[in-house]
Design a protein around this motif. Structure first.
Motif, PDB file in Angstrom:
ATOM      1  N   MET A 223       9.515 -55.821   4.503  1.00  0.00           N
ATOM      2  CA  MET A 223       9.353 -54.425   4.225  1.00  0.00           C
ATOM      3  C   MET A 223       8.054 -53.766   4.854  1.00  0.00           C
ATOM      4  SD  MET A 223      12.159 -54.303   2.730  1.00  0.00           S
ATOM      5  CE  MET A 223      12.133 -52.540   2.539  1.00  0.00           C
ATOM      6  N   GLY A 224       6.926 -54.337   4.770  1.00  0.00           N
ATOM      7  CA  GLY A 224       5.702 -53.845   4.947  1.00  0.00           C
ATOM      8  C   GLY A 224       4.742 -54.225   3.778  1.00  0.00           C
ATOM      9  N   THR A 238      11.328 -43.580  -0.699  1.00  0.00           N
ATOM     10  CA  THR A 238      10.339 -44.355  -0.438  1.00  0.00           C
ATOM     11  C   THR A 238      10.186 -44.860   1.043  1.00  0.00           C
ATOM     12  OG1 THR A 238      10.854 -45.403  -2.506  1.00  0.00           O
ATOM     13  CG2 THR A 238       9.511 -46.482  -1.082  1.00  0.00           C
ATOM     14  N   THR A 239       8.977 -44.671   1.462  1.00  0.00           N
ATOM     15  CA  THR A 239       8.631 -45.206   2.940  1.00  0.00           C
ATOM     16  C   THR A 239       7.645 -46.221   2.883  1.00  0.00           C
ATOM     17  OG1 THR A 239       8.747 -42.750   2.958  1.00  0.00           O
ATOM     18  CG2 THR A 239       8.250 -44.113   5.275  1.00  0.00           C
ATOM     19  N   TYR A 240       7.982 -47.157   3.937  1.00  0.00           N
ATOM     20  CA  TYR A 240       7.088 -48.542   3.997  1.00  0.00           C
ATOM     21  C   TYR A 240       6.153 -48.299   5.166  1.00  0.00           C
ATOM     22  CZ  TYR A 240      10.558 -49.469   0.556  1.00  0.00           C
ATOM     23  OH  TYR A 240      11.417 -49.549  -0.669  1.00  0.00           O
ATOM     24  N   PHE A 241       5.126 -48.961   4.818  1.00  0.00           N
ATOM     25  CA  PHE A 241       4.009 -49.126   6.061  1.00  0.00           C
ATOM     26  C   PHE A 241       3.494 -50.405   5.976  1.00  0.00           C
ATOM     27  CE2 PHE A 241       4.425 -44.829   3.910  1.00  0.00           C
ATOM     28  CZ  PHE A 241       4.431 -44.134   5.163  1.00  0.00           C
ATOM     29  N   GLN A 242       3.154 -50.844   7.381  1.00  0.00           N
ATOM     30  CA  GLN A 242       2.491 -52.269   7.604  1.00  0.00           C
ATOM     31  C   GLN A 242       0.998 -52.197   7.139  1.00  0.00           C
ATOM     32  OE1 GLN A 242       3.832 -55.007   7.777  1.00  0.00           O
ATOM     33  NE2 GLN A 242       5.926 -54.312   8.370  1.00  0.00           N
ATOM     34  N   THR A 243       0.298 -51.083   7.322  1.00  0.00           N
ATOM     35  CA  THR A 243      -1.040 -50.971   7.228  1.00  0.00           C
ATOM     36  C   THR A 243      -1.468 -49.812   6.234  1.00  0.00           C
ATOM     37  OG1 THR A 243      -1.688 -49.457   9.020  1.00  0.00           O
ATOM     38  CG2 THR A 243      -1.649 -51.801   9.520  1.00  0.00           C
ATOM     39  N   ARG A 244      -2.447 -49.895   5.916  1.00  0.00           N
ATOM     40  CA  ARG A 244      -3.135 -48.729   4.855  1.00  0.00           C
ATOM     41  C   ARG A 244      -3.202 -47.389   5.869  1.00  0.00           C
ATOM     42  NH1 ARG A 244      -6.049 -49.346  -0.510  1.00  0.00           N
ATOM     43  NH2 ARG A 244      -6.233 -47.013  -1.032  1.00  0.00           N
ATOM     44  N   PHE A 250       0.305 -40.873   7.101  1.00  0.00           N
ATOM     45  CA  PHE A 250       1.523 -40.194   6.368  1.00  0.00           C
ATOM     46  C   PHE A 250       1.402 -39.218   5.229  1.00  0.00           C
ATOM     47  CE2 PHE A 250       5.178 -40.271   3.635  1.00  0.00           C
ATOM     48  CZ  PHE A 250       6.102 -39.879   4.411  1.00  0.00           C
ATOM     49  N   MET A 251       0.270 -39.608   4.419  1.00  0.00           N
ATOM     50  CA  MET A 251      -0.031 -39.078   3.166  1.00  0.00           C
ATOM     51  C   MET A 251      -0.685 -37.746   3.518  1.00  0.00           C
ATOM     52  SD  MET A 251      -1.358 -41.695   0.388  1.00  0.00           S
ATOM     53  CE  MET A 251      -2.574 -42.292   1.433  1.00  0.00           C
ATOM     54  N   ALA A 252      -1.315 -37.552   4.781  1.00  0.00           N
ATOM     55  CA  ALA A 252      -2.224 -36.525   4.949  1.00  0.00           C
ATOM     56  C   ALA A 252      -1.173 -35.184   5.326  1.00  0.00           C
ATOM     57  CB  ALA A 252      -2.885 -36.674   6.482  1.00  0.00           C
ATOM     58  N   ASP A 253      -0.157 -35.733   5.808  1.00  0.00           N
ATOM     59  CA  ASP A 253       1.210 -34.589   6.152  1.00  0.00           C
ATOM     60  C   ASP A 253       1.879 -34.212   4.954  1.00  0.00           C
ATOM     61  OD1 ASP A 253       0.073 -34.848   8.584  1.00  0.00           O
ATOM     62  OD2 ASP A 253       1.892 -36.319   9.386  1.00  0.00           O
ATOM     63  N   GLN A 254       1.719 -34.793   3.813  1.00  0.00           N
ATOM     64  CA  GLN A 254       2.653 -34.570   2.669  1.00  0.00           C
ATOM     65  C   GLN A 254       2.345 -33.363   2.152  1.00  0.00           C
ATOM     66  OE1 GLN A 254       5.394 -36.048   1.813  1.00  0.00           O
ATOM     67  NE2 GLN A 254       5.156 -37.054   3.864  1.00  0.00           N
ATOM     68  N   LYS A 255       3.318 -32.566   1.499  1.00  0.00           N
ATOM     69  CA  LYS A 255       3.224 -31.323   0.841  1.00  0.00           C
ATOM     70  C   LYS A 255       3.475 -31.584  -0.894  1.00  0.00           C
ATOM     71  CE  LYS A 255       3.809 -28.262   4.468  1.00  0.00           C
ATOM     72  NZ  LYS A 255       4.205 -29.091   5.354  1.00  0.00           N
ATOM     73  N   GLN A 256       4.491 -32.301  -0.937  1.00  0.00           N
ATOM     74  CA  GLN A 256       4.793 -32.856  -2.394  1.00  0.00           C
ATOM     75  C   GLN A 256       3.766 -33.988  -2.861  1.00  0.00           C
ATOM     76  OE1 GLN A 256       6.989 -33.281   0.183  1.00  0.00           O
ATOM     77  NE2 GLN A 256       9.057 -32.875  -0.524  1.00  0.00           N
ATOM     78  N   SER A 257       3.884 -33.975  -4.150  1.00  0.00           N
ATOM     79  CA  SER A 257       3.291 -35.038  -4.791  1.00  0.00           C
ATOM     80  C   SER A 257       3.692 -36.285  -4.517  1.00  0.00           C
ATOM     81  CB  SER A 257       3.095 -34.916  -6.392  1.00  0.00           C
ATOM     82  OG  SER A 257       4.510 -35.130  -7.041  1.00  0.00           O
ATOM     83  N   PHE A 258       2.998 -37.467  -4.490  1.00  0.00           N
ATOM     84  CA  PHE A 258       3.582 -39.035  -4.032  1.00  0.00           C
ATOM     85  C   PHE A 258       2.752 -39.861  -4.699  1.00  0.00           C
ATOM     86  CE2 PHE A 258      -0.016 -39.517  -1.496  1.00  0.00           C
ATOM     87  CZ  PHE A 258      -0.224 -38.275  -0.906  1.00  0.00           C
TER      88      PHE A 258
END
Ligand code: ADP
Ligand code: MG
Lengths: 278, 245
Positions: A223-224, A238-244, A250-258
């Protein structure tokens, strides 16, 4: 060692198991995970001779459960999903009768009873009637009873269902200890963290079919490493990532809370079965 | 095979041991009522088949009780199976189905014997002492064996406890009354006698009564009881095989 080959089970119109293949090594702690109705109990009932299989083969340490039933049954101990102790008998009497059923001589039954009650830390309940015990203690008596004849394979069908979190952890510790003493353990559960914590390998069962089979680590790595949960039109996405780094981007582009977290086994399960487990 | 049978039997004995005071009290009630209502109240002057009614009644109650008590394990097995799921513990154990049947049948026969001792003691207080000879016990063994075997078979076939009670109400209770226990069947119309002749209990009552009153045994009753027992235990064995889903 447990081998299931091409195992199928039909109950009239329902096909409860579809071509199940499994090969579980000696001394392994194997978790069989799936939502309610997936076919976990059916698999265990077939392996312990309680239910007839429709087609396929089940071997317990080389003994075929259909061809060589008595020999195969001696290899395993069963802790069923629902409590099935004799409520009107004492803890010691329950264990003693089990020992008799497995042809143990009197002396061995006495010493094994004392040993197991000590192992499970319930020596003070030896002469208590089972009906006076709490649910957690009954579970421990069930496990002690299944270990009475020193089986090489132990089947645990949802051993912690309905128990408090601290008692559940206590049962986990016991299960680990039993495995360290050399017993092969086949555990079914619908608590994912239970499988993640205990098992060396995990199979995901969905609608009677095995949809994944691997170590918890490998299943999660597919999954990552990182996961981001966010609310998208009242659905949890939910979105999965291999690296931090990838996650951060991805987080930098987010407008909602996560929320950012590590991937867990539940992610693998949800992705593979498309269902919540509970 | 022996160890499995002993384990099953031992478990039933342990449970009976805990319940013994209650069991004795329960088992005494109905024979006591029969003895008071039919035996004592009707008085010494009623004669049946050349003996007092009490002397006629007591062996009948023994036949009745050895049947109902042996059959009562059916509900025990049912509760253990549907309610406590204990039957699974036996199914998972490396014992043969025949040892399971044998253990439960022995348990049913033990209950029957406890109830018979109670009736013999009650009879003593009512002034009736029966001759408890070899043929008396043989008939009781066969009768309790038949109904304990029937009980095991039924307990495996039924799908719920309610089915079980229905069988008891429609088969066991009528047989308990009509099988030559409370009144001689010789006075009934021939067609009724023929029907009752098919019931194993009729033969058991006849054999137990003849033996306990010191009459010569009618061997044909024993042969019929033996064959019925052999048939019922075979059926019980097949039913246990079928109980696996
Ligand atoms: N005795 C039975 N008769 C008919 N269907 C059954 C029986 N036992 C289980 N099933 C069905 O088989 C499927 C799998 O059940 P089970 O093995 O109990 O699932 P799990 O233990 O994973 O919750 C379910 O759809 C269930 O309804
Ligand atoms: Mg289940």
């Amino acid at each position: 060692m447990i081998i299931l080959k091409n195992l199928n089970k039909h109950y009239k119109s329902i096909q409860a198991l579809k071509n199940v293949h499994l090969h579980i090594n000696r001394g392994e702690l194997f978790a069989y995970l799936g939502p309610n109705g997936a076919g976990k109990t059916t698999t265990i009932r077939i392996m312990t001779g309680l239910t007839k299989l429709s087609s396929g083969t089940v071997l317990l340490n080389r003994f075929d459960i259909e061809q060589d039933q008595v020999a195969a049954k001696k290899e395993s101990g069963l802790v069923p999903q629902s409590i099935n102790l004799d409520q009107e008998l004492t803890v010691a009497e329950n264990l003693d009768i089990h020992g008799m059923l497995y042809q143990m001589p009197v002396k061995a039954r006495r010493s094994k009873t004392d040993e197991l009650l000590d192992y499970m830390d319930i020596t003070d309940r030896k002469k208590t009637l089972v009906k006076h015990l709490s649910g957690g203690l009954k579970r421990r008596v069930m496990i002690a009873r299944a270990l009475m004849h020193s089986p090489k394979i132990l089947f645990l069908d949802e051993p912690t269902v309905g128990l408090d979190a601290n008692i559940r952890r206590r049962i986990w510790a016991i299960v680990k200890k039993i495995q360290q003493d050399g017993t092969t353990i086949f555990l079914t559960t619908h608590y994912i963290e239970e499988a993640e914590f205990l098992a060396q390998r995990v199979a995901f069962l969905n609608n009677g079919e095995i949809v994944a089979l691997d170590t918890p680590k490998n299943l999660m790595q597919k999954m990552g490493t990182w996961a981001i949960d966010r609310l998208e039109e009242s659905n949890m996405e939910t979105t999965y990532f291999q690296t931090r780094e990838a996650a951060k981007k991805f987080m930098a582009d987010q407008k909602q809370s996560f929320t950012l977290r590590h991937v867990n086994l539940e992610d693998a399960f949800l992705t593979l079965t498309g269902k919540k487990v509970k | 095979m022996i160890h499995g049978c002993l384990a099953i039997y031992y478990r039933e004995l342990m449970i009976m041991k805990r319940r013994l005071p209650k069991m004795i009290a329960t088992m005494s009630v109905s024979p006591l009522l029969y003895l008071i209502a039919f035996g004592y109240a009707m008085g010494e002057n009623v004669n049946v088949d050349g003996c007092s009614y009490l002397e006629f009644l007591l062996p009948g109650l023994i036949a009745m009780s050895s049947m109902t008590q042996a059959f009562s394990i059916a509900s025990e097995i049912n509760i253990a199976r549907f309610y406590w799921h204990i039957f699974e513990e036996f199914q998972a154990a490396p014992i043969s189905n025949i040892s399971y049947v044998a253990g439960e049948v022995l348990a049913g026969m033990t209950r029957a014997f406890i109830s018979i001792f109670i009736i013999l003691i009650l009879g003593y207080f009512f002034g009736v002492v029966l001759s408890c000879n070899f043929f008396f016990w043989l008939a009781i063994i066969l009768n309790s064996f038949i109904f304990a075997s029937l009980a095991v078979g039924m307990a495996m076939l039924v799908k719920s406890h309610a089915d079980q009670s229905m069988f008891s109400s429609f088969v066991i209770t009528p047989m308990a009354f009509l099988g030559g226990t409370l009144f001689p069947i010789d006075n009934l119309p021939i067609w009724a006698q023929k029907i009752l002749f098919l019931l194993p209990l009729t033969h058991a009552s006849k054999a137990i009564r003849a033996a306990s009153l010191g009459n010569r045994p009618d061997y044909s009753s024993y042969i019929i009881l033996f064959l019925t027992g052999a048939l019922f235990i075979s059926i019980a064995f097949l039913c246990v095989n079928k109980a696996r889903d």
